[in-house]
Design a protein around this motif. Structure first.
Motif, PDB file in Angstrom:
ATOM      1  N   GLY A  91      12.328   2.123  -9.998  1.00  0.00           N
ATOM      2  CA  GLY A  91      11.767   0.790 -10.209  1.00  0.00           C
ATOM      3  C   GLY A  91      10.808   0.403  -9.103  1.00  0.00           C
ATOM      4  N   GLY A  92       9.950  -0.547  -9.409  1.00  0.00           N
ATOM      5  CA  GLY A  92       8.960  -0.977  -8.432  1.00  0.00           C
ATOM      6  C   GLY A  92       9.548  -1.559  -7.173  1.00  0.00           C
ATOM      7  N   LEU A 129       0.083   6.269  10.853  1.00  0.00           N
ATOM      8  CA  LEU A 129       0.421   4.908  10.485  1.00  0.00           C
ATOM      9  C   LEU A 129       1.262   4.815   9.216  1.00  0.00           C
ATOM     10  N   TRP A 130       1.032   5.741   8.282  1.00  0.00           N
ATOM     11  CA  TRP A 130       1.665   5.563   6.983  1.00  0.00           C
ATOM     12  C   TRP A 130       2.979   6.323   6.821  1.00  0.00           C
ATOM     13  N   TYR A 131       3.085   7.484   7.428  1.00  0.00           N
ATOM     14  CA  TYR A 131       4.224   8.329   7.082  1.00  0.00           C
ATOM     15  C   TYR A 131       5.485   7.893   7.795  1.00  0.00           C
ATOM     16  N   VAL A 132       6.511   7.654   7.047  1.00  0.00           N
ATOM     17  CA  VAL A 132       7.820   7.316   7.610  1.00  0.00           C
ATOM     18  C   VAL A 132       8.833   8.248   6.942  1.00  0.00           C
ATOM     19  N   VAL A 191       8.137   1.479  -1.020  1.00  0.00           N
ATOM     20  CA  VAL A 191       8.074   1.045   0.370  1.00  0.00           C
ATOM     21  C   VAL A 191       6.632   1.106   0.845  1.00  0.00           C
ATOM     22  N   ASN A 192       6.185   0.022   1.425  1.00  0.00           N
ATOM     23  CA  ASN A 192       4.810  -0.051   1.913  1.00  0.00           C
ATOM     24  C   ASN A 192       4.520   1.069   2.912  1.00  0.00           C
ATOM     25  N   GLY A 193       3.425   1.802   2.693  1.00  0.00           N
ATOM     26  CA  GLY A 193       3.019   2.852   3.600  1.00  0.00           C
ATOM     27  C   GLY A 193       3.596   4.222   3.318  1.00  0.00           C
ATOM     28  N   TYR A 253       0.814  -1.200   0.000  1.00  0.00           N
ATOM     29  CA  TYR A 253       0.000   0.000   0.000  1.00  0.00           C
ATOM     30  C   TYR A 253       0.857   1.264   0.000  1.00  0.00           C
ATOM     31  N   CYS A 254       0.641   2.130  -1.002  1.00  0.00           N
ATOM     32  CA  CYS A 254       1.295   3.429  -1.060  1.00  0.00           C
ATOM     33  C   CYS A 254       0.227   4.500  -1.304  1.00  0.00           C
ATOM     34  N   SER A 255       0.593   5.750  -1.066  1.00  0.00           N
ATOM     35  CA  SER A 255      -0.293   6.867  -1.362  1.00  0.00           C
ATOM     36  C   SER A 255       0.432   7.807  -2.315  1.00  0.00           C
ATOM     37  N   VAL A 256      -0.300   8.338  -3.294  1.00  0.00           N
ATOM     38  CA  VAL A 256       0.337   9.107  -4.363  1.00  0.00           C
ATOM     39  C   VAL A 256      -0.326  10.468  -4.534  1.00  0.00           C
ATOM     40  N   PHE A 257       0.488  11.519  -4.495  1.00  0.00           N
ATOM     41  CA  PHE A 257       0.033  12.874  -4.781  1.00  0.00           C
ATOM     42  C   PHE A 257       0.186  13.160  -6.270  1.00  0.00           C
ATOM     43  N   ARG A 258      -0.493  14.205  -6.744  1.00  0.00           N
ATOM     44  CA  ARG A 258      -0.357  14.668  -8.124  1.00  0.00           C
ATOM     45  C   ARG A 258       0.606  15.843  -8.142  1.00  0.00           C
TER      46      ARG A 258
END
Length: 230
Positions: free
Chosen positions: A189-190, A226-229, A194-196, A132-137
């Motif tokens: 590359g994929g 939980l997600w930000y590292v 990193v997860n999160g 799981y990742c989160s992506v900004f534009r």
């Protein structure tokens, strides 16, 4: 306009608009007032841009029962609506981002899609096989990050990933060609994902280093913890 005219003007209405059939879109707030929108069509045009709809928005529906809104006067302050084109209203649990509807499905690129409610916690997502990742534009400080769920058991094909990002991000500049970390370093590359973590989808333009996380992730959000590292 006279003070009397201002006093008689209808008060502004604050509404939240979701994308029809999009289970991950968190909704966008729209302020509706008579001075800004003289017609219902003008509002639909603004909603089209605000939610980055792939096609022009031509209908608004109530999120639970799919009742169609036909004029500005039908909108209620503090309520939520679903924006659609000419397609039928798609019944999802929009107020909870509709995530329960997607359990155990796959998207067209073969990337594993899992219910976000089950994968919010990084440790739990590992257990369930989610990545799981989160992506900004890039350059967009109005739109919240969108989720990107991948299967840990399937190698991430870079071209396929970029195609998926292109579809999800809907950048004004076109296709997503690059992915960056928040510190401005490029992902090549994929295997580097990193997860999160949070990333920024970029087209042919330069990466714009902006306070995406600080401005677009609510401080009281569980996701922020939980997600930000760093």
């Amino acid at each position: 306009m006279s003070s009397r005219g201002l006093a008689m003007a209808p008060p502004a209405k604050n509404v939240v608009v979701y994308r029809n059939g999009d289970p991950f879109f968190p909704g966008r707030k729209v302020v509706v007032n008579q001075r800004r929108f003289l017609t219902f069509e003008a509002l639909l045009n603004e909603v089209t841009k605000s939610i980055h709809a792939p096609l022009a928005v031509r209908n608004l529906y109530t999120p639970r029962h799919g009742h169609r809104i036909v004029e500005l006067g039908d909108l209620q302050d503090g309520c939520q609506y679903v924006a659609a084109g000419f397609e039928k209203f798609k019944r999802l649990d929009y107020l909870n981002h509709g995530r329960k509807e997607l359990r155990g499905t796959r998207n067209n690129e073969g990337l594993q899609v899992s219910p976000c409610a089950d994968c919010r916690n990084i440790d739990l997502s590992h257990t369930l096989g989610c990545f799981y990742c989160s992506v900004f534009r890039n350059g967009d400080l109005l739109s919240p990050p969108f989720p990107l769920l991948l299967s840990k058991s399937t190698p991430v094909q870079w071209d396929t990933l970029l195609a998926t990002l292109t579809k999800k991000a809907d950048l004004h500049s076109g296709a997503v060609n690059k992915l960056y970390r928040l510190d401005g370093t490029q992902v090549s590359g994929g295997e580097e994902l990193v997860n999160g973590h949070y990333y920024v989808a970029v087209g042919n333009e330069e990466y714009k280093k902006l306070p995406y996380f600080e401005l677009l992730v609510p401080q009281d959000s569980a996701c922020r913890t939980l997600w930000y590292v760093d």
